[in-house]
Design a protein around this motif. Structure first.
Motif, PDB file in Angstrom:
ATOM      1  N   ARG A   1      30.865  18.413 -17.691  1.00 57.90           N
ATOM      2  CA  ARG A   1      29.472  18.825 -17.888  1.00 57.90           C
ATOM      3  C   ARG A   1      29.339  20.318 -18.152  1.00 57.90           C
ATOM      4  NH1 ARG A   1      28.641  15.759 -13.337  1.00 57.90           N
ATOM      5  NH2 ARG A   1      28.159  13.617 -13.819  1.00 57.90           N
ATOM      6  N   GLU A   2      30.403  21.093 -17.879  1.00 56.62           N
ATOM      7  CA  GLU A   2      30.389  22.528 -18.169  1.00 56.62           C
ATOM      8  C   GLU A   2      30.503  22.816 -19.662  1.00 56.62           C
ATOM      9  OE1 GLU A   2      33.366  24.621 -15.916  1.00 56.62           O
ATOM     10  OE2 GLU A   2      32.748  23.682 -14.040  1.00 56.62           O
ATOM     11  N   LEU A   3      30.829  21.792 -20.434  1.00 59.23           N
ATOM     12  CA  LEU A   3      30.933  21.963 -21.886  1.00 59.23           C
ATOM     13  C   LEU A   3      29.618  22.487 -22.450  1.00 59.23           C
ATOM     14  CD1 LEU A   3      32.705  18.720 -23.139  1.00 59.23           C
ATOM     15  CD2 LEU A   3      33.448  21.049 -23.599  1.00 59.23           C
ATOM     16  N   GLY A   4      29.702  23.484 -23.298  1.00 53.07           N
ATOM     17  CA  GLY A   4      28.517  23.935 -23.999  1.00 53.07           C
ATOM     18  C   GLY A   4      28.021  22.864 -24.957  1.00 53.07           C
ATOM     19  N   ASP A   5      28.925  21.946 -25.356  1.00 49.00           N
ATOM     20  CA  ASP A   5      28.620  20.896 -26.324  1.00 49.00           C
ATOM     21  C   ASP A   5      28.342  19.549 -25.656  1.00 49.00           C
ATOM     22  OD1 ASP A   5      29.775  23.044 -27.581  1.00 49.00           O
ATOM     23  OD2 ASP A   5      31.177  21.898 -28.770  1.00 49.00           O
ATOM     24  N   ILE A   6      27.938  19.528 -24.383  1.00 48.73           N
ATOM     25  CA  ILE A   6      27.776  18.251 -23.687  1.00 48.73           C
ATOM     26  C   ILE A   6      26.710  17.385 -24.360  1.00 48.73           C
ATOM     27  CG2 ILE A   6      26.138  19.061 -21.951  1.00 48.73           C
ATOM     28  CD1 ILE A   6      29.052  16.586 -21.369  1.00 48.73           C
ATOM     29  N   ASP A   7      25.684  18.017 -24.940  1.00 49.19           N
ATOM     30  CA  ASP A   7      24.675  17.237 -25.662  1.00 49.19           C
ATOM     31  C   ASP A   7      25.289  16.575 -26.887  1.00 49.19           C
ATOM     32  OD1 ASP A   7      22.619  17.811 -23.873  1.00 49.19           O
ATOM     33  OD2 ASP A   7      22.061  19.643 -24.948  1.00 49.19           O
ATOM     34  N   GLN A   8      26.204  17.276 -27.545  1.00 44.84           N
ATOM     35  CA  GLN A   8      26.917  16.711 -28.694  1.00 44.84           C
ATOM     36  C   GLN A   8      27.738  15.497 -28.262  1.00 44.84           C
ATOM     37  OE1 GLN A   8      29.628  19.419 -30.663  1.00 44.84           O
ATOM     38  NE2 GLN A   8      30.684  17.749 -31.683  1.00 44.84           N
ATOM     39  N   ILE A   9      28.398  15.597 -27.128  1.00 49.26           N
ATOM     40  CA  ILE A   9      29.192  14.475 -26.604  1.00 49.26           C
ATOM     41  C   ILE A   9      28.276  13.270 -26.373  1.00 49.26           C
ATOM     42  CG2 ILE A   9      30.574  13.662 -24.648  1.00 49.26           C
ATOM     43  CD1 ILE A   9      32.116  15.642 -26.245  1.00 49.26           C
TER      44      ILE A   9
END
Length: 139
Positions: free
Chosen positions: A72-80
Protein backbone atom coordinates in the motif's frame (compact mmCIF):
# COMPACT_ATOMS: atom_id res chain seq x y z
CA UNK A 1 -8.91 -5.17 7.73
CA UNK A 2 -10.12 -7.99 9.99
CA UNK A 3 -9.54 -10.89 7.65
CA UNK A 4 -7.09 -11.21 4.81
CA UNK A 5 -8.60 -12.58 1.58
CA UNK A 6 -5.45 -14.47 0.56
CA UNK A 7 -4.37 -18.07 1.10
CA UNK A 8 -0.68 -17.07 0.90
CA UNK A 9 1.71 -14.54 -0.64
CA UNK A 10 4.89 -15.62 -2.42
CA UNK A 11 7.80 -13.27 -2.98
CA UNK A 12 10.70 -14.27 -5.24
CA UNK A 13 13.80 -12.71 -6.71
CA UNK A 14 16.96 -13.84 -8.45
CA UNK A 15 20.50 -12.97 -7.42
CA UNK A 16 22.82 -13.08 -10.41
CA UNK A 17 26.59 -13.57 -10.30
CA UNK A 18 27.12 -9.81 -10.69
CA UNK A 19 25.03 -9.04 -7.59
CA UNK A 20 25.80 -9.27 -3.88
CA UNK A 21 23.46 -11.89 -2.42
CA UNK A 22 23.22 -10.10 0.95
CA UNK A 23 22.04 -6.92 -0.78
CA UNK A 24 19.45 -8.84 -2.79
CA UNK A 25 18.27 -10.54 0.39
CA UNK A 26 17.99 -7.10 2.03
CA UNK A 27 15.81 -5.96 -0.89
CA UNK A 28 13.48 -8.94 -0.40
CA UNK A 29 13.43 -8.31 3.37
CA UNK A 30 11.86 -4.91 2.67
CA UNK A 31 8.52 -6.65 2.09
CA UNK A 32 8.77 -9.27 4.83
CA UNK A 33 8.06 -9.20 8.56
CA UNK A 34 11.10 -9.01 10.87
CA UNK A 35 13.23 -12.15 11.15
CA UNK A 36 11.31 -13.90 8.36
CA UNK A 37 13.07 -16.92 6.85
CA UNK A 38 14.10 -16.61 3.22
CA UNK A 39 14.62 -19.80 1.22
CA UNK A 40 17.77 -19.98 -0.94
CA UNK A 41 18.24 -22.25 -3.91
CA UNK A 42 21.34 -22.23 -6.09
CA UNK A 43 21.02 -22.69 -9.81
CA UNK A 44 23.14 -22.23 -12.87
CA UNK A 45 22.59 -19.88 -15.77
CA UNK A 46 22.90 -20.73 -19.46
CA UNK A 47 26.61 -19.85 -19.49
CA UNK A 48 27.43 -21.59 -16.23
CA UNK A 49 27.05 -18.49 -14.08
CA UNK A 50 25.69 -18.76 -10.54
CA UNK A 51 22.08 -17.76 -9.88
CA UNK A 52 20.58 -17.82 -6.39
CA UNK A 53 16.80 -17.92 -6.19
CA UNK A 54 15.56 -16.20 -3.02
CA UNK A 55 11.95 -16.81 -2.05
CA UNK A 56 9.56 -16.53 0.86
CA UNK A 57 6.00 -17.69 1.40
CA UNK A 58 3.89 -15.68 3.83
CA UNK A 59 0.91 -17.65 5.15
CA UNK A 60 -0.37 -16.19 8.41
CA UNK A 61 -2.85 -13.31 8.46
CA UNK A 62 -0.51 -10.99 10.42
CA UNK A 63 2.38 -11.69 8.05
CA UNK A 64 0.16 -11.08 5.02
CA UNK A 65 -1.08 -7.81 6.55
CA UNK A 66 2.56 -6.74 6.83
CA UNK A 67 3.25 -7.48 3.14
CA UNK A 68 0.01 -5.78 2.07
CA UNK A 69 0.88 -2.77 4.22
CA UNK A 70 4.19 -2.45 2.36
CA UNK A 71 2.38 -2.82 -0.96
CA UNK A 72 0.00 0.00 0.00
CA UNK A 73 3.05 2.29 0.25
CA UNK A 74 3.25 2.21 -3.54
CA UNK A 75 2.69 5.61 -5.07
CA UNK A 76 0.94 3.67 -7.87
CA UNK A 77 -1.48 1.70 -5.64
CA UNK A 78 -4.45 3.23 -7.46
CA UNK A 79 -2.94 1.99 -10.73
CA UNK A 80 -2.65 -1.51 -9.25
CA UNK A 81 -6.32 -1.44 -8.21
CA UNK A 82 -7.33 -0.18 -11.67
CA UNK A 83 -5.36 -3.01 -13.33
CA UNK A 84 -6.68 -5.86 -11.17
CA UNK A 85 -8.50 -7.44 -14.11
CA UNK A 86 -5.10 -7.88 -15.79
CA UNK A 87 -3.19 -8.69 -12.58
CA UNK A 88 -5.48 -11.52 -11.41
CA UNK A 89 -5.50 -14.67 -13.54
CA UNK A 90 -8.15 -17.36 -14.00
CA UNK A 91 -6.56 -19.37 -11.16
CA UNK A 92 -7.25 -16.49 -8.74
CA UNK A 93 -3.56 -15.53 -8.46
CA UNK A 94 -2.63 -11.85 -8.16
CA UNK A 95 0.72 -10.68 -9.59
CA UNK A 96 2.86 -7.57 -9.11
CA UNK A 97 6.46 -6.90 -10.19
CA UNK A 98 8.41 -4.72 -7.78
CA UNK A 99 11.67 -2.85 -8.23
CA UNK A 100 14.61 -4.65 -6.61
CA UNK A 101 16.92 -1.60 -6.51
CA UNK A 102 14.28 0.53 -4.80
CA UNK A 103 13.53 -2.23 -2.33
CA UNK A 104 17.20 -2.33 -1.34
CA UNK A 105 16.83 1.38 -0.47
CA UNK A 106 13.68 0.46 1.55
CA UNK A 107 11.40 2.14 -0.99
CA UNK A 108 8.38 0.42 -2.53
CA UNK A 109 8.03 0.90 -6.31
CA UNK A 110 6.71 -1.00 -9.29
CA UNK A 111 9.47 -2.31 -11.52
CA UNK A 112 11.60 -5.34 -12.22
CA UNK A 113 13.33 -7.81 -9.97
CA UNK A 114 10.92 -8.97 -7.28
CA UNK A 115 7.79 -10.91 -8.14
CA UNK A 116 4.85 -10.95 -5.74
CA UNK A 117 2.24 -13.65 -6.32
CA UNK A 118 -0.73 -13.92 -4.00
CA UNK A 119 -3.37 -16.63 -4.10
CA UNK A 120 -6.68 -14.80 -3.61
CA UNK A 121 -9.47 -16.44 -1.65
CA UNK A 122 -12.61 -16.50 -3.74
CA UNK A 123 -15.76 -18.54 -3.23
CA UNK A 124 -16.66 -19.68 -5.79
CA UNK A 125 -13.13 -19.70 -7.20
CA UNK A 126 -13.84 -17.33 -10.07
CA UNK A 127 -11.68 -14.51 -11.37
CA UNK A 128 -14.39 -11.89 -10.80
CA UNK A 129 -14.73 -12.77 -7.12
CA UNK A 130 -10.93 -12.81 -6.74
CA UNK A 131 -10.66 -9.35 -8.33
CA UNK A 132 -13.27 -7.98 -5.92
CA UNK A 133 -11.50 -9.51 -2.90
CA UNK A 134 -8.10 -8.23 -4.02
CA UNK A 135 -9.55 -4.74 -4.57
CA UNK A 136 -10.94 -4.75 -1.05
CA UNK A 137 -7.63 -5.94 0.41
CA UNK A 138 -5.72 -3.15 -1.35
CA UNK A 139 -8.20 -0.42 -0.33
Amino acid sequence: MASVPFHYIDLRTFCYATEDDQRVETALDTYLPDEFEIQRMESEGHHGDRIIVLSARVETADEMRHVLGKLRELGDIDQIRDELDQRVDDNCSFFVSLDKQSAYRDTVELGEGITLRAKVEAYPAKKEAAVDNAREALA
